[in-house]
Design a protein around this motif. Structure first.
Motif, PDB file in Angstrom:
ATOM      1  N   ILE A 102       0.845  -1.194   0.000  1.00 20.93           N
ATOM      2  CA  ILE A 102       0.000   0.000   0.000  1.00 20.93           C
ATOM      3  C   ILE A 102       0.883   1.247   0.000  1.00 20.93           C
ATOM      4  O   ILE A 102       2.049   1.183   0.409  1.00 20.93           O
ATOM      5  CB  ILE A 102      -0.939   0.041   1.223  1.00 20.93           C
ATOM      6  N   PRO A 103       0.351   2.398  -0.413  1.00 21.05           N
ATOM      7  CA  PRO A 103       1.086   3.651  -0.227  1.00 21.05           C
ATOM      8  C   PRO A 103       1.278   3.914   1.265  1.00 21.05           C
ATOM      9  O   PRO A 103       0.333   3.790   2.056  1.00 21.05           O
ATOM     10  CB  PRO A 103       0.168   4.704  -0.863  1.00 21.05           C
ATOM     11  N   ALA A 104       2.476   4.275   1.657  1.00 22.16           N
ATOM     12  CA  ALA A 104       2.756   4.487   3.077  1.00 22.16           C
ATOM     13  C   ALA A 104       1.868   5.577   3.664  1.00 22.16           C
ATOM     14  O   ALA A 104       1.486   5.509   4.842  1.00 22.16           O
ATOM     15  CB  ALA A 104       4.225   4.832   3.275  1.00 22.16           C
ATOM     16  N   ARG A 105       1.522   6.567   2.866  1.00 22.46           N
ATOM     17  CA  ARG A 105       0.715   7.671   3.401  1.00 22.46           C
ATOM     18  C   ARG A 105      -0.716   7.250   3.710  1.00 22.46           C
ATOM     19  O   ARG A 105      -1.447   7.979   4.379  1.00 22.46           O
ATOM     20  CB  ARG A 105       0.715   8.840   2.423  1.00 22.46           C
ATOM     21  N   ALA A 106      -1.128   6.065   3.239  1.00 23.25           N
ATOM     22  CA  ALA A 106      -2.484   5.583   3.492  1.00 23.25           C
ATOM     23  C   ALA A 106      -2.582   4.741   4.760  1.00 23.25           C
ATOM     24  O   ALA A 106      -3.687   4.346   5.144  1.00 23.25           O
ATOM     25  CB  ALA A 106      -2.979   4.768   2.303  1.00 23.25           C
ATOM     26  N   ALA A 107      -1.458   4.468   5.428  1.00 22.57           N
ATOM     27  CA  ALA A 107      -1.463   3.598   6.606  1.00 22.57           C
ATOM     28  C   ALA A 107      -1.992   4.360   7.822  1.00 22.57           C
ATOM     29  O   ALA A 107      -1.482   5.427   8.172  1.00 22.57           O
ATOM     30  CB  ALA A 107      -0.063   3.076   6.877  1.00 22.57           C
ATOM     31  N   ILE A 108      -3.000   3.799   8.463  1.00 23.28           N
ATOM     32  CA  ILE A 108      -3.626   4.400   9.646  1.00 23.28           C
ATOM     33  C   ILE A 108      -3.095   3.694  10.889  1.00 23.28           C
ATOM     34  O   ILE A 108      -3.367   2.507  11.089  1.00 23.28           O
ATOM     35  CB  ILE A 108      -5.156   4.258   9.591  1.00 23.28           C
TER      36      ILE A 108
END
Length: 320
Positions: A102-108
């Protein structure tokens, strides 16, 4: 790793499980070992529709939760072993697998005590609801309508709207009335009742959140008062539903997946922060994630078929 793929469009029954190499994260990406997978209507819809950006066979699925198992170049804000949930770009290989890039910026980031099935139910329904309520600038006491309120997104909107002090008129299944009131609805109207819109004719609304269709939302526009908001979560308004310079309503469309192609990093930061806050609220008991089914990984196609069949008074997830 094991992954569910399809080589043709169709119903969830076209999915088959195969073994493939574990993918490797690229620049700005992370590899997530999935512990739970969120199932959403967008999953079975795009299995039926397909997408021109896909390579076949394709692994579908947009929502998941698990542990970071690998870091791509330039990722410094996450560490291996971190617990995360995510909403992935539907044009990429998805979450119906043991591992997903996944894109790292999408990790919650997730609290240590939040179970993965609850976490996997946050991204698509929870963040779609958050985007919807963020579209409108209303005051405590504002009166809003939520159609399709019995579903997962509707239930999340009810809870978020209640926190803002709005008076919420839910439109949904009569059998779900008690649950909808518990989630924040002041009134519940059965959409199967003839002439149900008539009750709102003398009480103009400040906003309508519609989860049925663009055509359905058009029929609700006359219920809005001056400077009201019509928010479409399924479909959009292709033409103004009312004459110009009458009630001068604002039109809004909501599309969570569009963030991947068009949002800046700071917008992702706000979205991830909203998901992180929602996760904390689930742990503290002030937000109901509305889990109605936790199935096994081998049962995924059947669970997705149950989602397609409905009804779905909440979220269905798969546990690995």
């Amino acid at each position: 790793m094991k992954t569910w793929v399809h080589s043709e469009t169709g119903s969830p029954e076209v999915l088959r499980q195969i073994d493939v190499p574990v993918p490797r994260p690229g620049k700005g990406e992370v590899l997530v070992r999935n512990r739970a997978i969120g199932l959403n209507p967008v999953d079975w819809k795009f299995i039926a529709w397909g997408h021109p950006a896909w390579d076949w066979p394709h692994t579908p699925g947009v929502d998941g939760a698990g542990e970071v198992a690998g870091l791509g170049e330039g990722v410094t804000h996450l560490a291996e072993g971190a617990r995360v949930a995510y909403h992935n770009d539907l044009t990429r290989p998805g979450s119906f697998a043991e591992y997903t890039v996944i894109p790292a910026r999408a990790a919650i980031p997730l609290p240590a005590t939040l179970p993965f099935p609850a976490a996997a139910a946050i991204p698509c329904p929870g963040l779609t609801a958050w985007q919807a309520v963020e579209k409108v600038n209303l005051w405590p006491g504002a009166e809003v309508m939520v159609t399709g309120a019995s579903g997962a997104v509707g239930g999340a909107i009810l809870q978020l709207a209640r926190r803002r002090g709005w008076v919420i008129h839910a439109v949904g299944s009569a059998g779900q009335a008690a649950r909808l009131r518990g989630l924040g609805a002041a009134t519940v109207t059965d959409y199967r009742q003839d002439g149900w819109r008539d009750a709102f004719g003398q009480n103009p609304l400040d906003a309508v959140f519609d989860m049925v269709s663009g055509a359905h939302a058009t029929t609700l526009a006359p219920l809005l008062g001056a400077n009201g908001h019509l928010v479409c979560i399924q479909d959009r308004q292709e033409a103004a539903p009312l004459p110009a310079f009458t009630t001068t309503i604002s039109l809004h469309e909501v599309g969570l997946n569009a963030m991947h192609a068009h949002a800046r990093d700071r917008q992702w930061g706000r979205l991830v922060a909203a998901g992180q806050a929602m996760a904390a609220d689930i742990v503290s008991g002030v937000f109901d994630v509305q889990l109605i089914e936790v199935a096994g990984f081998d049962d995924l196609p059947a669970a997705l078929a149950r989602l397609k069949q409905g009804p779905n008074p909440g979220n269905r997830v798969v546990m690995l």
